[in-house]
Write an enzyme that holds these catalytic residues in place. Structure first.
Site, PDB file in Angstrom:
ATOM      1  N   ASP A 230       1.339  -1.650   0.374  1.00 43.72           N
ATOM      2  CA  ASP A 230       0.128  -0.006   0.166  1.00 43.72           C
ATOM      3  C   ASP A 230       0.939   0.990   0.191  1.00 43.72           C
ATOM      4  O   ASP A 230       1.739   1.145   0.304  1.00 43.72           O
ATOM      5  CB  ASP A 230      -0.816  -0.596   1.119  1.00 43.72           C
ATOM      6  CG  ASP A 230      -1.885  -0.989   0.945  1.00 43.72           C
ATOM      7  OD1 ASP A 230      -2.091  -1.280  -0.009  1.00 43.72           O
ATOM      8  OD2 ASP A 230      -2.417  -1.066   1.946  1.00 43.72           O
TER       9      ASP A 230
ATOM     10  N   ASP B  44       2.687   1.845   6.708  1.00 40.73           N
ATOM     11  CA  ASP B  44       2.632   0.209   7.099  1.00 40.73           C
ATOM     12  C   ASP B  44       3.317   0.306   5.727  1.00 40.73           C
ATOM     13  O   ASP B  44       4.156  -1.118   5.911  1.00 40.73           O
ATOM     14  CB  ASP B  44       1.334  -0.170   7.293  1.00 40.73           C
ATOM     15  CG  ASP B  44       0.910  -0.383   8.958  1.00 40.73           C
ATOM     16  OD1 ASP B  44       2.377   0.491   9.540  1.00 40.73           O
ATOM     17  OD2 ASP B  44       0.025  -0.692   9.723  1.00 40.73           O
TER      18      ASP B  44
END
Ligand code: 0RA
Length: 645
Positions: free
Chosen positions: A508, A512
């Protein structure tokens, strides 16, 4: 100069030479991508460094101008401007237009630039739309101009006389040719890394980098950086160890010269598990190693073992310390300067001169031996650390043998989570390493199963920066990745066995995702580095926005791109702007269209251009030191930047 407008035999030869460079630029500068573009700067700077090494130059200024040009100014002797007999042209013109002419003018015994670059400033000239040079020398200021390598008629001029006390020097400003280069956007941080390295390797030379662009290109670009290290490679080691924990204070340093070969070594042992040895020959980062590195390693192992044996420090070990034990956590920089270096290897970054091995080996054995005698506390710490590594190595080996049967590494079965592709041709095959099971599911449905394999990874993999190989191999996610790639790990790694020539990390576009990508890259960098060196590793670039307007869809990777699309394609009035929060949000078709389809997707190749910088980055991002990490992240707020190591 009355005959300058006529093309003599010499002039025709010149034009043919320039044409050859323009026709096959990659042969001279490696590539026409970002790396090759930056080589232009290094080429000019190398010439100035040569002046510095010959004792004639102290300051080098590199400026990125607002019009996309770069200038390099030095206070050396200046390029000769008198008339060159053979060509009957100003020497300055000959040096700027004849391949490899620079060296022939030089009385120095020692031309240090070579190998990767060292092709001569004429190559920079040939690959520039425009180049202007100003020389201060022989009591005057002289200028000359070139268009795509060809001297501008009447371009050579004596501008004025030098003022009393005015310094000599050379300033070369060039506009890289947009017909040749895929990009002409210089990166401040790429230039800064190399210039910093050159300043470390050539103590006392002051190198300034300035960025005069309105829009610096990178959010983190500083306006000015000055590099000057009186301590040379000692300071290089201190810099590399800023992010590590040294086990002794003083940086070990020695230099020696034999058979015209100058050898310098600086080193300091740290608590870390990763060693970090950087070898240079004539200022070139010899990433593939070579005789200087071999000589150093041999002498290091021998000297530490001699010291330990003489004092009975490792009597509990039933064998000698191995090289890998002694090198665990060791930070070292080796720099040799050779009058005639021979570069070998795939990327011409392996020093081949056979006599260098013995020269570095005896220098290291003798000087390090003396240092140990004079600093017994430090010597004992180094021996102790190596002995600890030897014990851990033996324990790890035992553990590995015990778990071998269980280990997926030894079985030929592919991991159950892998949705493999049909082709067995690594050149065609791509492995998508995908963050999370839901994105993994979409990728499996959306892919082209002929040549695209999907390996979903659950959450975050183990941080390999903090664990030895035995612990790393216990991790299921990591084992699945190793088995899927099929080329082993660590010393056993063999790139010939890699089942895919493209390994695409798909995470993504959030914090994270960036973290997971860094964990994966750390694993690849530390234990499967040939993959990175071969250029097999990529980051997928999923779009952040999708804009719809009158039945068309447009994808944007960045906010700026979205704004541009809205303004230019949708008359400022789009029907819909959708923000993708994560890969998992896209349906299989969208994922295919935007991120996986070779026709549409954008991949970012991850390279390890500069091992020292990459090493430092992984230390900072993954190691224990908190302050440097905060600082680093602050400086590199645009995370897209640090992915491109
Ligand atoms: C040829 C001969 C000499 C110096 C140079 C070239 C020279 C080239 C560059 C490129 C950038 N800066 C430079 N500075 C010098 C030696 C001249 C002499 O013997 O005086």
């Amino acid at each position: 100069m009355s005959e300058q407008s006529e093309y003599g035999a010499g002039q025709i030869q010149v034009l043919e030479g320039l044409q050859a460079v323009r026709k096959r630029p990659a042969m001279y500068i490696g590539s026409t991508e970002e790396r090759g573009l930056h080589h232009l700067v290094y080429e000019v700077v190398d010439n100035a460094i040569d002046e510095a090494l010959a004792g004639h130059c102290e300051e080098i200024d590199v400026t990125i101008h607002d019009d996309g040009s770069v200038s390099v100014r030095d206070d050396g002797r200046g390029i000769p401007v008198d008339t060159h007999e053979k060509y009957d042209r100003p020497a300055l013109e000959v040096i700027m237009t004849v391949l490899h002419a620079g060296g022939k003018f030089d009385s120095k015994s020692y031309q240090v630039s070579g190998g990767l670059h060292g092709v001569g400033v004429s190559v920079v000239n040939a690959l520039s739309e425009r180049l202007e040079v100003q020389v201060k020398r022989d009591g005057g200021v002289f200028r000359h101009r070139f268009d795509r390598g060809e001297p501008v008629e009447g371009g050579f001029e004596h501008v004025r006389d030098l003022d009393a006390g005015e310094d000599t020097g050379t300033e070369i400003r060039f506009w890289p040719d947009t017909e040749i280069f895929e990009t002409t956007d210089f990166s401040f941080s790429t230039l800064a890394t190399r210039l910093r390295e050159l300043a470390f390797l050539n103590s006392g030379v002051e190198i300034t980098l300035r960025d005069e662009r309105e829009d610096g290109g990178e959010a983190d670009a500083g306006d000015e950086a000055i590099f000057r290290y009186e301590g040379g490679i000692r300071e290089f080691v201190a810099y590399l160890n800023e992010t590590r924990t040294p086990i002794h204070d003083e940086i070990i340093y020695f230099e020696d010269e034999a058979e015209d070969v100058h050898v310098e070594v600086a080193m300091q042992a740290t608590e870390e598990l990763q060693g970090s040895i950087h070898a240079f020959a004539n200022n070139i980062n010899t990433r593939e190693g070579g005789t200087h590195l071999t000589g150093f390693k041999t002498a290091l192992t021998r000297t530490v073992n001699d010291y330990a044996d003489e004092r009975g420090l490792v009597d509990d070990l039933d064998a000698n310390l191995k090289g890998e034990d002694v090198r665990e956590g060791l930070t070292a920089v080796i720099s040799v300067k050779h009058p005639d270096p021979q570069f070998e290897g795939q990327t011409k970054t392996k020093l081949g001169n056979s006599e260098v091995r013995g020269i570095v080996e005896s220098a290291t054995h003798e000087r390090l031996g003396t240092f140990f005698e004079e600093h017994p506390d430090t010597a004992e710490k180094i021996v102790h650390k190596a002995a600890e590594a030897a014990r851990a190595r033996k324990a790890a080996k035992k553990a590995e043998e015990l778990t071998r049967r269980k280990s997926a590494l030894e079985s030929t079965a592919l991991p159950g989570k892998l949705a493999d592709c049909q082709t067995r041709d690594p050149e065609e095959a791509e492995l998508f390493v995908v963050e999370g099971d839901s994105a993994g599911g979409s990728a499996k449905q959306g892919r082209n199963r002929e040549n695209q394999a999907i390996l979903p990874l659950k959450g975050k993999i183990l941080n390999v920066e903090k664990h030895r190989l035995d612990r790393i191999l216990e991790n299921d996610e990591i084992r699945a990745l190793i088995t899927a790639i099929g080329a082993g790990i660590g010393e056993e790694f063999d790139i010939e066995d890699a089942r895919y020539n493209k390994i695409i990390i798909m995470t993504d576009a959030d914090v994270d995702g960036a973290h997971i990508r860094t964990l994966l890259l750390t694993l690849l960098y530390r234990h499967m580095k040939p993959l990175l060196e071969a250029g097999y590793v990529y980051a997928a670039q999923p779009p952040l926005y999708r804009v719809r307007y009158h039945g068309e869809t447009y994808d944007a990777m960045t906010e700026e791109e979205r704004d541009r699309i809205v303004a230019e394609e949708c008359d400022g009035n789009p029907d819909q702007v959708q923000r993708f929060k994560g890969l998992g949000e896209m349906n299989p078709d969208q994922l295919w269209d935007t991120t996986m389809d070779p026709e549409n997707r954008r991949l970012k190749r991850i390279t390890v251009d500069d091992a020292a910088a990459a090493d430092r980055m992984f230390n900072i991002l993954m190691g224990d030191a908190v302050e440097p990490r905060k600082q680093f992240i602050k400086e590199h707020a645009t995370e897209a930047e640090w992915v491109d190591i």
